[in-house]
Design a protein around this motif. Structure first.
Motif, PDB file in Angstrom:
ATOM      1  N   CYS A   1       0.846  -1.195   0.000  1.00 38.90           N
ATOM      2  CA  CYS A   1       0.000   0.000   0.000  1.00 38.90           C
ATOM      3  C   CYS A   1       0.882   1.246   0.000  1.00 38.90           C
TER       4      CYS A   1
ATOM      5  N   ASP B   1       0.316   3.870   1.681  1.00 42.50           N
ATOM      6  CA  ASP B   1       0.493   4.260   3.080  1.00 42.50           C
ATOM      7  C   ASP B   1       1.291   3.153   3.759  1.00 42.50           C
TER       8      ASP B   1
ATOM      9  N   GLY C   1      -1.400   1.690   8.828  1.00 45.59           N
ATOM     10  CA  GLY C   1      -1.839   2.772   7.949  1.00 45.59           C
ATOM     11  C   GLY C   1      -2.824   3.705   8.649  1.00 45.59           C
TER      12      GLY C   1
ATOM     13  N   SER D   1      -6.855   2.870   8.789  1.00 48.12           N
ATOM     14  CA  SER D   1      -7.395   1.977   9.819  1.00 48.12           C
ATOM     15  C   SER D   1      -7.140   2.534  11.218  1.00 48.12           C
TER      16      SER D   1
ATOM     17  N   CYS E   1     -10.566   0.086   4.990  1.00 46.38           N
ATOM     18  CA  CYS E   1     -10.270  -0.878   3.923  1.00 46.38           C
ATOM     19  C   CYS E   1     -10.556  -2.322   4.310  1.00 46.38           C
TER      20      CYS E   1
ATOM     21  N   CYS F   1      -6.300  -3.409   8.391  1.00 46.25           N
ATOM     22  CA  CYS F   1      -6.888  -3.216   7.073  1.00 46.25           C
ATOM     23  C   CYS F   1      -6.418  -4.266   6.075  1.00 46.25           C
TER      24      CYS F   1
ATOM     25  N   ALA G   1      -4.097  -3.932   4.186  1.00 47.58           N
ATOM     26  CA  ALA G   1      -2.625  -3.945   4.223  1.00 47.58           C
ATOM     27  C   ALA G   1      -2.163  -4.311   5.629  1.00 47.58           C
TER      28      ALA G   1
ATOM     29  N   ARG H   1       0.098  -5.655   8.218  1.00 41.90           N
ATOM     30  CA  ARG H   1       1.563  -5.839   8.147  1.00 41.90           C
ATOM     31  C   ARG H   1       2.109  -5.972   9.555  1.00 41.90           C
TER      32      ARG H   1
ATOM     33  N   LYS I   1     -11.178   6.547  -1.780  1.00 43.24           N
ATOM     34  CA  LYS I   1     -11.658   5.255  -1.288  1.00 43.24           C
ATOM     35  C   LYS I   1     -12.690   5.493  -0.199  1.00 43.24           C
TER      36      LYS I   1
ATOM     37  N   GLY J   1      -5.712  -0.581  -0.638  1.00 40.35           N
ATOM     38  CA  GLY J   1      -4.960  -1.803  -0.375  1.00 40.35           C
ATOM     39  C   GLY J   1      -4.526  -2.498  -1.656  1.00 40.35           C
TER      40      GLY J   1
HETATM   41  S1  SF4 Z   1      -5.062  -0.673   2.974  1.00 41.14           S
HETATM   42 FE1  SF4 Z   1      -6.286   1.194   3.290  1.00 41.14          FE
HETATM   43  S2  SF4 Z   1      -6.241   1.611   5.500  1.00 41.14           S
HETATM   44 FE2  SF4 Z   1      -4.632   0.123   5.028  1.00 41.14          FE
HETATM   45  S3  SF4 Z   1      -2.777   1.339   4.805  1.00 41.14           S
HETATM   46 FE3  SF4 Z   1      -3.662   1.058   2.757  1.00 41.14          FE
HETATM   47  S4  SF4 Z   1      -5.022   2.816   2.390  1.00 41.14           S
HETATM   48 FE4  SF4 Z   1      -4.537   2.743   4.589  1.00 41.14          FE
END
Ligand code: SF4
Length: 510
Positions: free
Chosen positions: A66, A68, A150, A153, A184, A276, A278, A280, A417, A441
Motif C-alpha cells: 500500500c 500508506d 496505515g 485503519s 479498507c 486493514c 494492508a 503488516r 476510497k 490496499g
Molecule cells: S489498505 Fe487502506 S487503510 Fe490500510 S494502509 Fe492502505 S489505504 Fe490505509
C-alpha cells in the motif's frame, strides 16, 4: 546472559520493516483467499481479487502493498538477563532501524510521520519516530513484534467505558457500523477488554499482532468464553453486510482478536482497532547470536487469483471528458480511465480552499477544468517506475473542502476510497459531479496503470503535492453518481438483507 549488540537490533528492525512492506503474513493471504472464494457480491469479489493480485505482485516485486506504508509500532519484551552493547538508547536503536528501512533506495517507503502533531506538522522524512512499548520479562532474549499501521485503519480506533451490565457485542456492532469503509475491509478487528482506558487500547493494538486462527477456534471442543465471544462477533459483524471496501458483501472481517485484563468492578473499558487490507506485522527474537533475517514466504502460498477488468467496464477518454458525459454514469458502473488526472489530498485541499477564499488564482500550470482529482499520496518511484504504489486515500477527510473546491476549480469528479460523508454527498449532488473509488490496499496494482507522473504544484508538500498522472486503463467504480446515489449506502443495505439467507460462516479453502 545474552548480549544484544546495537547493530543487530537496528539491522533486524530495518529488515523486518522492509519485509512487511511487501509480504503480507501468509495466514492473512490464506484468509483473504478463502473469503474471496466464498464471496457472492460481484463488487466485493472484484475488490478482493485486486487485493490478492496486488499482494502477489508486491511479494514478487518487493514493492509496498500500500502507498500508506504506515506508522511503526513496536512491542519489545526485554529479558531481565539481557545486556546491551552499544551507545544508543533502545528507542534510538529502533528508530535507526525505522530510518534505514524507510529510506532504503531499493524499496523506498513513504514517510508519513509528521512532528509536531499540533501546529507545523512537518514530515520527519524518514518515518521516525516509532511508537514503542517495552516490557521487562524473565529470560535472556529480546522479543520484538512490530507493525506498520496505515492511517485509514488507525483513524477508526474507538474506545468506550461501558457499564458492566452493558452489552459488549452491541457496542462492537454499533461501532463497526459507524466506521464506514475507510479502514479498507476486509480486515481484522483487534479488541481490548478491561484494564484501564489506556490499557484497553494497547490490548486492542497488541491483539492484532496474532495470527488469523478463527478456523481453529471454531474446531475447539471446549471453547473459552473469549473464544465464544470471538465467534459471535465474527458472525454478527459479517452479517452486517458491509463487505470488501464497504461495497456490500459476505465478508467484512477475516478474524476478531481479543485480549483482556482484570478491571475495576465499576467499569468495563473496551477498545476496538481494525487492521486493514494492508495488514503488516512481524515477530522475531534476538538471542545474542546476531541479527535476525526473516524467511521469505513461498509464492505458492498465494492463490492463483488473477484480476482483469470485467467485460462490462467502460473505457473513458479523460481528454474529451465533459460534464454531460459523467452525468450518464450510474453508481456501481465500472470504468477504465485513460488520459490525465490531477492529484491532491488533505494539505493540497487546504491550500486550494485558502486560495479560493482569498480570491487568488489557482497555482501556475494547474487547470482543473473538466478534470478528475485523485486523493492519493504516492510512494516515490524506484528504477523505471513512473510512480511508486499509489492507491486511494480516505475521501471523507476531503468532505469539508469539497463544496469550495468544486465551486472554485471546475473539477467534475473525484477519486478516492470508501464512502462520502453527508457534506461530501451534498456537494456532489449540488454540483452534478461524480465520486469514483479505486480499491484501497491495491496500491501497487493501481500504480501499474500510471504511465507518467509529474509534480505540478505545492512541491514542498512532498507526497501531498499536486501531481499530474497519465493513466492507462485505471480501474475505478462509480461510487456516487451525479444524482447523489451512493453504492456505500445501497450495497451494504442490500447485503444485510440478503445475509439472512446466506450462512455467514467459514467456507472451504480456496
Ligand atoms: S489498505 Fe487502506 S487503510 Fe490500510 S494502509 Fe492502505 S489505504 Fe490505509
Amino acid at each position: 546472559m545474552a548480549v544484544i549488540k546495537q547493530d543487530d537490533l537496528i539491522v533486524s528492525v530495518a529488515d523486518a520493516l522492509q519485509y512487511i512492506s511487501y509480504y503480507h503474513p501468509t495466514d492473512f493471504v490464506q484468509a483473504m483467499a478463502e473469503a474471496h472464494a466464498r464471496e457472492e457480491s460481484p463488487a466485493a469479489k472484484d475488490a478482493m481479487a485486486q487485493i490478492l493480485m496486488n499482494s502477489r505482485m508486491s511479494a514478487e516485486g518487493h514493492r509496498p502493498i500500500c502507498q500508506d506504508t504506515g506508522i511503526v509500532v513496536v512491542f519489545l519484551r526485554v529479558g531481565m538477563n539481557v545486556r546491551w552493547e552499544g551507545t544508543l538508547s533502545v528507542t534510538e536503536m529502533v528508530n535507526e532501524g525505522v530510518r534505514r528501512a524507510y529510506t532504503n533506495p531499493d524499496n523506498i517507503l513513504r514517510a508519513s510521520v509528521v512532528d509536531p502533531p499540533f501546529g507545523a506538522r512537518q514530515n520527519t522524512r524518514d518515518n521516525t519516530p516509532a511508537v514503542i512499548h517495552t516490557e521487562i520479562v524473565p529470560g535472556d532474549t529480546l522479543d520484538v513484534r512490530l507493525a506498520a499501521k496505515g492511517g485509514g485503519s488507525e483513524n477508526k480506533a474507538k474506545f468506550a467505558v461501558l457499564n458492566p451490565s452493558d452489552s459488549l457485542v452491541d457496542w462492537v456492532l454499533d461501532t463497526v457500523t459507524s466506521l464506514g469503509a475507510g479502514w479498507c475491509p476486509p480486515g481484522i478487528l483487534g479488541i481490548g477488554i478491561g484494564g484501564t482506558p489506556e490499557k484497553s487500547l494497547l490490548m486492542a493494538k497488541e491483539a492484532l499482532l496474532d495470527s488469523v486462527d478463527i478456523h481453529d477456534v471454531r474446531q475447539k471442543a471446549e471453547p473459552s468464553p473469549i473464544d465464544e465471544l470471538r465467534l459471535e462477533l465474527y458472525e454478527k459483524v459479517n452479517a452486517l453486510g458491509i463487505g470488501a471496501q464497504g461495497l456490500g458483501g459476505v465478508t467484512t472481517v477475516l478474524d476478531v482478536k481479543i485480549l483482556q485484563h482484570a478491571t475495576h468492578a465499576a467499569s468495563l473499558p473496551v477498545a476496538l482497532i481494525p487492521n486493514c487490507a494492508a495488514t503488516r506485522h512481524a515477530h522475531f527474537v534476538l538471542t545474542g547470536d546476531g541479527p535476525v533475517s526473516l524467511d521469505p514466504p513461498k509464492l505458492e502460498d498465494w492463490p492463483s487469483v488473477t484480476w482483469t477488468p470485467d467485460a462490462d467496464s467502460r473505457r473513458v477518454d479523460l481528454e474529451t471528458l465533459t460534464r454531460e458525459e459523467i452525468q450518464t454514469w450510474n453508481s456501481g458502473d465500472r470504468l477504465l480511465l485513460n488520459g490525465r488526472i490531477l492529484t491532491g489530498r488533505d494539505a493540497a485541499h487546504k491550500r486550494l480552499v485558502e486560495l479560493i477564499e482569498n480570491g487568488e488564482p489557482m497555482p501556475d500550470g494547474v487547470d482543473f477544468t473538466n478534470r478528475l482529482i485523485y486523493y492519493v499520496g504516492p510512494v516515490d518511484p524506484v528504477g523505471a517506475e513512473a510512480v511508486g504504489p499509489a492507491g486511494p486515500t480516505t475521501a471523507t477527510r476531503m468532505d469539508k473542502f469539497t463544496d469550495a473546491v468544486l465551486t472554485g476549480t471546475g473539477l467534475i469528479g473525484m477519486i478516492g476510497k470508501a464512502e462520502r460523508g453527508a457534506s461530501g454527498l451534498a456537494a456532489i449532488k449540488k454540483h452534478g459531479v461524480v465520486y469514483l473509488i479505486a480499491v484501497g490496499g491495491a496500491a501497487y496494482l493501481v500504480s501499474k496503470a500510471i504511465r507518467k507522473a509529474r509534480v505540478l504544484a505545492f512541491e514542498d508538500l512532498g507526497m501531498e503535492a499536486i501531481y499530474e498522472f497519465e493513466v492507462e486503463d485505471m480501474p475505478v467504480t462509480v461510487a456516487v453518481d451525479s444524482t447523489g446515489d451512493s453504492v456505500h449506502l445501497s450495497g451494504p443495505a442490500q447485503w444485510r438483507g440478503r445475509l439472512g439467507d446466506i450462512p455467514v460462516e467459514m467456507g472451504k479453502s480456496a
